[in-house]
Enzyme design. Structure first.
Site, PDB file in Angstrom:
ATOM      1  N   ASN A 220       2.890  16.450   2.391  1.00 51.63           N
ATOM      2  CA  ASN A 220       2.150  16.603   3.738  1.00 51.63           C
ATOM      3  C   ASN A 220       2.933  16.876   4.927  1.00 51.63           C
ATOM      4  O   ASN A 220       4.344  16.999   4.832  1.00 51.63           O
ATOM      5  CB  ASN A 220       1.203  15.085   3.917  1.00 51.63           C
ATOM      6  N   ASP A 289      -2.126  10.364  -1.562  1.00 54.25           N
ATOM      7  CA  ASP A 289      -3.165   9.435  -1.984  1.00 54.25           C
ATOM      8  C   ASP A 289      -3.402  10.000  -3.452  1.00 54.25           C
ATOM      9  O   ASP A 289      -4.013   9.388  -4.396  1.00 54.25           O
ATOM     10  CB  ASP A 289      -4.540   9.746  -1.185  1.00 54.25           C
ATOM     11  N   LYS A 299       8.471  25.846 -15.425  1.00 57.81           N
ATOM     12  CA  LYS A 299       7.914  26.250 -14.526  1.00 57.81           C
ATOM     13  C   LYS A 299       6.557  26.995 -14.717  1.00 57.81           C
ATOM     14  O   LYS A 299       6.349  27.832 -15.706  1.00 57.81           O
ATOM     15  CB  LYS A 299       8.779  27.361 -13.785  1.00 57.81           C
ATOM     16  N   ASP A 316      -2.129   2.002  -4.374  1.00 59.18           N
ATOM     17  CA  ASP A 316      -1.997   1.769  -2.846  1.00 59.18           C
ATOM     18  C   ASP A 316      -0.902   0.826  -2.622  1.00 59.18           C
ATOM     19  O   ASP A 316      -1.065  -0.571  -3.205  1.00 59.18           O
ATOM     20  CB  ASP A 316      -3.272   1.241  -2.616  1.00 59.18           C
ATOM     21  N   ILE A 317       0.102   1.297  -1.942  1.00 60.89           N
ATOM     22  CA  ILE A 317       1.201   0.375  -1.777  1.00 60.89           C
ATOM     23  C   ILE A 317       0.995  -0.892  -0.735  1.00 60.89           C
ATOM     24  O   ILE A 317       1.135  -1.712  -1.247  1.00 60.89           O
ATOM     25  CB  ILE A 317       2.553   1.183  -1.354  1.00 60.89           C
ATOM     26  N   PHE A 333      -0.490   1.805   8.729  1.00 58.70           N
ATOM     27  CA  PHE A 333      -0.670   2.969   9.645  1.00 58.70           C
ATOM     28  C   PHE A 333      -2.215   3.576   9.186  1.00 58.70           C
ATOM     29  O   PHE A 333      -2.614   3.542   8.086  1.00 58.70           O
ATOM     30  CB  PHE A 333       0.213   3.909   9.782  1.00 58.70           C
ATOM     31  N   LYS A 347     -10.097  -0.158   7.051  1.00 58.22           N
ATOM     32  CA  LYS A 347      -8.731  -0.063   6.213  1.00 58.22           C
ATOM     33  C   LYS A 347      -8.086  -1.531   6.353  1.00 58.22           C
ATOM     34  O   LYS A 347      -7.353  -2.061   5.622  1.00 58.22           O
ATOM     35  CB  LYS A 347      -7.637   1.028   6.508  1.00 58.22           C
ATOM     36  N   LYS A 351      -7.542  -3.345   2.958  1.00 57.46           N
ATOM     37  CA  LYS A 351      -6.295  -3.485   2.283  1.00 57.46           C
ATOM     38  C   LYS A 351      -5.704  -4.807   2.604  1.00 57.46           C
ATOM     39  O   LYS A 351      -4.634  -5.194   2.279  1.00 57.46           O
ATOM     40  CB  LYS A 351      -5.423  -2.505   2.785  1.00 57.46           C
TER      41      LYS A 351
HETATM   42  O1  C5P Z   1      -5.970   4.968   3.022  1.00 54.14           O
HETATM   43  P1  C5P Z   1      -4.874   5.600   3.880  1.00 54.14           P
HETATM   44  O2  C5P Z   1      -3.963   6.550   2.953  1.00 54.14           O
HETATM   45  O3  C5P Z   1      -5.266   6.655   4.987  1.00 54.14           O
HETATM   46  O4  C5P Z   1      -4.000   4.487   4.587  1.00 54.14           O
HETATM   47  C1  C5P Z   1      -2.901   4.828   5.162  1.00 54.14           C
HETATM   48  C2  C5P Z   1      -1.918   3.616   5.060  1.00 54.14           C
HETATM   49  O5  C5P Z   1      -1.834   3.096   3.757  1.00 54.14           O
HETATM   50  C3  C5P Z   1      -0.612   3.800   5.431  1.00 54.14           C
HETATM   51  O6  C5P Z   1       0.054   2.587   6.032  1.00 54.14           O
HETATM   52  C4  C5P Z   1       0.136   4.419   4.148  1.00 54.14           C
HETATM   53  O7  C5P Z   1       1.403   4.021   4.265  1.00 54.14           O
HETATM   54  C5  C5P Z   1      -0.594   3.493   3.271  1.00 54.14           C
HETATM   55  N1  C5P Z   1      -0.558   3.989   1.929  1.00 54.14           N
HETATM   56  C6  C5P Z   1       0.048   3.421   0.817  1.00 54.14           C
HETATM   57  N2  C5P Z   1      -0.188   3.659  -0.509  1.00 54.14           N
HETATM   58  C7  C5P Z   1      -1.017   4.712  -1.020  1.00 54.14           C
HETATM   59  C8  C5P Z   1      -1.564   5.421   0.252  1.00 54.14           C
HETATM   60  C9  C5P Z   1      -1.738   4.983   1.403  1.00 54.14           C
HETATM   61  O8  C5P Z   1       0.756   2.383   0.928  1.00 54.14           O
HETATM   62  N3  C5P Z   1      -1.069   5.224  -1.905  1.00 54.14           N
END
Ligand code: C5P
Length: 416
Positions: A220, A289, A299, A316-317, A333, A347, A351
């Site tokens: 991205n 995501d 390749k 989701d970290i 963020f 969120k 979260k």
């Molecule tokens: O749900 P979204 O991706 O918009 O959320 C954004 C926040 O979630 C950011 O702080 C990003 O670092 C975190 N995030 C994460 N792990 C993921 C996707 C997003 O920690 N797989």
């Protein structure tokens, strides 16, 4: 005091949002009078605005019922400010050239009060140089623009041109939490020095890369600038900093411990294995995501006309860190192209975060790969707008806010 607002509605699909704006202004005890162009009445009826504002709605320049047919002069004198929402490209052009061939353009010409313009139009019309020239002319004359937002448009296209949300127009008009303000030059380093002495801060920054094969990956537009500025600001505030970073083109602060990663999976392990040793975790990375289910060892050959990649959700970290038994103070963020406050607050709750910093992306005013940005920060019982400024200053302000909120949270725990 901006307590008598004249709302001028032009003919565009966003006219329905003007009804919500009327309601919001009335809720704030602002007196509202609505005027409409003839074409606006094709989208929403005058009766709707009459019911919401509690005042008769004027649509015609020459009204036989209005005393001496001078309604526009009375209205212009009455208003403490005028807002045109939505303002069409046509109305913007008329104002720019000083035309007065309908009620709205005439009363704008007669007005001496502040005028706000909230444009709404197709993205190509917005980008057309003649519209941009007209807007520049209006700005030069002191007319305030409430910039349109990025997103899906009624015409099916995506781009800049959606009218700003009624809540942010309302906020702008009554001076309550404006989203974007001119750049400030206040040096906040002095204020943050020492506030995180002895505190350990973990920050993730930059994009992730999700490989498809040995040469290709999905990524991205994140530059990592915000995360790196936060690492610098946390160090200045006296913290020790671990920076888990995706691949970026930036020099990491020398005093930070740097952990280089590439994929979302690697970032997940790097962060979750360290989070409990830290007092604060700031997830400023733009984590993918979704990642390809399969990484091909060789390749991928160009064969068929079309090709499909199957993706699966990454872990989701942030949410994982928030569930750890010894969780740090967790800050996320949210980069949004529309309905910023709604998604950000969603969120925060989903979260289980302590705080979330939301910013617009894809918008002219900031976002990815820019040196400046503005943030709207939310926590469970409050919020704060950090106006448009350099990412360096924004990071210092966010660090100050995080430190304050973390101390308040700790004080509340001790009190229990
Ligand atoms: O749900 P979204 O991706 O918009 O959320 C954004 C926040 O979630 C950011 O702080 C990003 O670092 C975190 N995030 C994460 N792990 C993921 C996707 C997003 O920690 N797989």
């Amino acid at each position: 005091m901006n307590n008598r607002i004249l709302l001028a509605v032009c003919g565009g699909i966003a006219a329905y949002k003007a009804a919500e704006l009327t309601r919001l202004l009335r809720k704030k005890n602002v007196e509202v009078q609505v005027v409409m162009t003839e074409s606006a009445t094709q989208f929403v009826s005058a009766l709707t605005f009459q019911a919401l504002s509690g005042n008769p709605v004027q649509t015609r320049l020459l009204d036989e019922y209005e005393e001496q047919a001078m309604g526009h002069i009375h209205l212009a004198r009455w208003a403490s400010s005028i807002v045109i929402a939505p303002a069409t490209a046509n109305m913007i052009a008329k104002l720019s050239y000083g035309l007065a061939d309908d009620l709205v353009s005439t009363l704008c010409l007669a007005a001496t009060c502040p005028i706000y313009v909230a444009p709404a139009m197709n993205q190509a019309m917005w980008h057309n140089p003649v519209t941009q020239e007209n807007i520049a002319r209006l700005k030069q004359r002191g007319i305030s623009m409430i910039d349109p937002e990025q997103g899906e448009q009624a015409c099916g296209e995506t781009g800049i041109g959606r009218m700003a949300e009624p809540a942010s127009i309302c906020a702008r008009l009554i001076g309550d939490k404006p989203y974007l303000m001119p750049q400030t030059n206040v040096d906040s380093t002095q204020k943050t020095r020492g506030i995180l002495e002895g505190v350990k801060v973990l920050i993730s920054a930059g994009p992730t890369r999700e490989p498809l094969d040995p040469v290709r990956y999905i990524t991205n537009r994140s530059s990592g600038k915000m995360g790196y500025a936060l690492a610098e600001a946390a160090l200045q505030a006296g913290a020790s900093v671990t920076l888990v970073t995706g691949v970026v083109n930036l020099k990491a602060p020398a005093a930070a411990e740097v952990v280089q990663v590439e994929t979302a999976e690697q970032m997940y392990h790097a962060v979750t294995s360290r989070a409990q040793e830290h007092n604060i975790y700031i997830g400023a990375a733009a984590v993918a995501d979704y990642a390809p289910v399969q990484i091909k060892e060789q390749k991928i050959k160009t064969q068929a006309h079309e090709s499909t990649i199957i993706l699966q959700k990454t872990k989701d970290i942030l949410a994982a860190v928030a569930l750890l038994p010894h969780r740090p103070f967790v800050v996320g963020f949210a980069a949004e192209t529309h309905d910023l406050a709604v998604y950000a607050k969603g969120k925060l709750v989903r979260k289980k975060l302590d705080m979330i910093a939301a910013n617009w992306v894809g918008k002219e005013q900031g976002g990815f790969d820019r040196d400046e940005n503005s943030l709207h920060v939310f926590w469970h019982d409050g919020d704060k707008v950090l106006p448009m400024t350099s990412k360096t200053q924004l990071a210092q302000q966010l660090i100050a806010l995080i430190s304050k909120r973390m101390n308040e949270k700790m004080a509340a725990k001790i009190a229990l």
